[in-house]
Enzyme design. Structure first.
Site, PDB file in Angstrom:
ATOM      1  N   THR A 122       4.875  -2.942  -1.215  1.00  0.00           N
ATOM      2  CA  THR A 122       4.433  -1.665  -1.785  1.00  0.00           C
ATOM      3  C   THR A 122       5.434  -1.197  -2.845  1.00  0.00           C
ATOM      4  O   THR A 122       5.046  -0.807  -3.946  1.00  0.00           O
ATOM      5  CB  THR A 122       4.285  -0.604  -0.665  1.00  0.00           C
ATOM      6  OG1 THR A 122       3.515  -1.162   0.393  1.00  0.00           O
ATOM      7  CG2 THR A 122       3.611   0.643  -1.172  1.00  0.00           C
ATOM      8  N   ASP A 167       6.316  -8.936   8.960  1.00  0.00           N
ATOM      9  CA  ASP A 167       7.298  -8.268   8.084  1.00  0.00           C
ATOM     10  C   ASP A 167       8.655  -8.197   8.770  1.00  0.00           C
ATOM     11  O   ASP A 167       9.690  -8.466   8.171  1.00  0.00           O
ATOM     12  CB  ASP A 167       6.832  -6.838   7.740  1.00  0.00           C
ATOM     13  CG  ASP A 167       5.748  -6.841   6.665  1.00  0.00           C
ATOM     14  OD1 ASP A 167       5.437  -7.933   6.182  1.00  0.00           O
ATOM     15  OD2 ASP A 167       5.228  -5.771   6.333  1.00  0.00           O
TER      16      ASP A 167
END
Length: 548
Positions: free
Chosen positions: A94, A391
């Site tokens: 992001t 992640d």
């Protein structure tokens, strides 16, 4: 006389010079705006409908952009950034898009003032070089064998995700899995979580029941109902060949004229299978895994020798079993040796979970592969937990490779912004302004964090700038929950240096690449794009297929 360079059809669209650059910047900004609200612990989720009608709910930048369909080449290039970041370091997808969008937007005023793109790119490259050096100065070293410290780092990744409620459990899973597959060969470290740490998602049960197995689990049952389903300290043989009768090639024809010939044919088949099984039986294994099939006759011979067989195991699972049990995968049963047998497994057991049978190989001594068993209320929840766990594992892996940390919560970006702003004053000429613009663009991360938790962006950023104005206060950042400024050293939010460096590098380099484009040629006209017809191709194919 030949037509020079490019022949264009009358109905082809073309954007050149300023128009092309502005359209690139605009499309990059649109992509950045899509996922701007997905940054930080108060991030909003996006609900995506895939072409098959399935629903994905996530705030993972890469997962969102994978499902977004765009026609503009610059927007496609931006989406590619998130994928690159995900493959390279597994986190910061992001941030990289938001930052790239902001750095590109920062170039807009300079293009409008007719400053040449190459001058802007030169300043950007210089700023990137200085930023990476500053980042190294403000990073600290970390001890990877200290579990509480590693857990704190992994928590900063998961804190912004859906699984933050079970953060201790998930961080523990990620740390244990990465530690298990961590292998050093001749001083080189190998941490292959994609190949050797498999996540098995089983809907049902509580999320608290998730665990990292000290071995492997595969979704298989024994081939014959009378074979043993629980063996302690089994001897394991792994095969990559079928335990079936080897028939001739497809051209083979057999003509049977006598009943005794037919019986002999069947006998040959039986003898061949018995010979195959004898090669296995002489090693006295308890368990045989094969990637191919096992015929009924072979099952019979193996069962008589009290050997359990499991067939059609995935190649990837077979490699994991080999790593965990110390066995060697063999391609021909004739080549089997005693050293190929795996003996490092403490327990083999077939268990029923929900409606399916699973084979567990547990209590392995020093397994270098593992399975992470995830339980949860529904498939959608499990998918999101899996994405978040990936992640977390990537972050643990990055820290093991490069044990340096930078302060999180926008502190690193703010420190870079302040220090680059100071350095810009020492640069003479036009380059000073684009250089300064990079410094201002980096503030987008702390600003977005404040906005996403409903804080006052102008007031908070002014306080943060004042803190960073003194040399030693580089660790002050934004508390993503409340929007106030806090010292990250006390607050305990750290991010791997590898992720931060990759984010800044990817964002600025991609901005430089898009600024270099001064021509977009589209092979589709607006009228035909709607009707699905295609314009004649150009003689010189454009590098990017443009707007529809």
């Amino acid at each position: 006389m030949q037509v020079p360079v490019m022949v264009m059809n009358a109905n082809m669209e073309r954007e050149t010079g300023r128009k092309a650059q502005l359209s690139n910047i605009q499309s990059a900004k649109v992509i950045a705006d899509i996922i701007r609200t997905c940054l930080g612990p108060r991030a909003m989720l996006k609900m995506l409908l895939d072409p098959m009608g399935g629903i994905v709910m996530t705030n993972d930048g890469n997962a969102i952009l994978r499902e977004v369909e765009v026609a503009h080449p610059a927007a496609k290039s931006m989406i590619e950034l998130a994928r690159t970041q995900d493959e390279e370091v597994g986190d910061g997808t992001t941030s990289v898009i938001i930052l790239a969008g902001e750095v590109l937007t920062a170039a807009l005023p300079f293009l409008e003032r007719n400053i040449h793109p190459i001058t802007i790119i030169g300043a950007y490259k210089r700023a990137l070089e200085d930023a990476l050096n500053i980042m190294k100065d403000i990073s600290i070293e970390v001890d990877i064998s200290n579990k509480p410290e590693m857990m704190r780092i992994i928590k900063s990744t998961i804190g912004t995700k859906f699984v933050s409620r079970w953060s201790d459990l998930m961080c523990g899973l990620a740390y244990d899995a990465v530690k298990t597959v961590n292998l050093e060969i001749d001083g080189k470290r190998e941490v292959d979580i994609k190949r050797y740490a498999r996540v098995e998602k089983i809907p049902g049960g509580e999320i608290d029941e998730s665990k990292v197995l000290d071995g492997i689990m595969v979704n298989k049952d024994v081939t014959h109902p009378k074979m043993r389903r629980k063996i302690e300290n089994p001897r394991i043989v792994l095969l990559d060949c079928p335990l079936e009768y080897k028939k001739g090639e497809s051209q083979t024809n057999v003509e049977v004229t006598d009943e005794s010939h037919w019986s002999r044919l069947l006998e040959i088949e039986e003898e061949q299978i018995k010979e195959m099984c004898d090669h296995i039986i002489r090693l006295k294994p308890d368990l045989v895994f094969t990637e191919k099939g096992v015929s009924d006759l072979a099952q019979h011979f193996l069962m008589k020798s009290n050997i359990t067989a499991i067939r059609r195991v995935r190649k990837t699972d077979n490699h994991r079993i080999a790593r965990a049990t110390g066995a060697t995968i063999v391609n021909r049963v004739e080549d089997l040796k005693d050293s190929d047998v795996g003996t490092q497994c403490g327990l083999f057991e077939v268990r029923k979970i929900a409606d399916e049978y699973f084979t567990f190989l547990e209590k392995c001594e020093n397994p270098k592969a593992c399975t992470i068993l995830l339980r949860g209320p529904s498939k959608d929840v499990l998918q999101e937990i899996d994405r978040n766990l990936q992640d977390a594992m990537c972050v643990a892996r990055n820290v093991m490779f490069e044990p340096r940390l930078c302060p999180g919560g926008g502190a690193t970006e703010m420190a870079l912004a302040v220090r680059l702003g100071e350095k810009a004053k020492t640069i003479s000429g036009v380059e000073q302004w684009p250089y300064k613009a990079v410094a201002e663009a980096l503030e987008v991360i702390p600003r977005t964090l404040v906005q996403n938790c409903g804080g006052n962006a102008i007031k908070t950023l002014t306080q943060l700038r004042a803190k960073h104005a003194t040399v030693d206060n580089f660790s002050w950042g934004i508390d993503g929950e409340s929007g106030k400024i806090v010292d990250m050293q006390e607050y305990g939010v750290w991010e791997p240096h590898a992720v931060k460096a990759q984010t800044v590098k990817t964002a600025i380099e991609s901005a430089c690449l898009l600024l270099r484009v001064d021509d977009i040629v589209s092979g589709l006209s607006r009228k035909e794009a709607g009707g699905g017809g295609q314009a004649p191709a150009m003689q010189e194919a454009p590098e990017e297929v443009g707007e529809r």
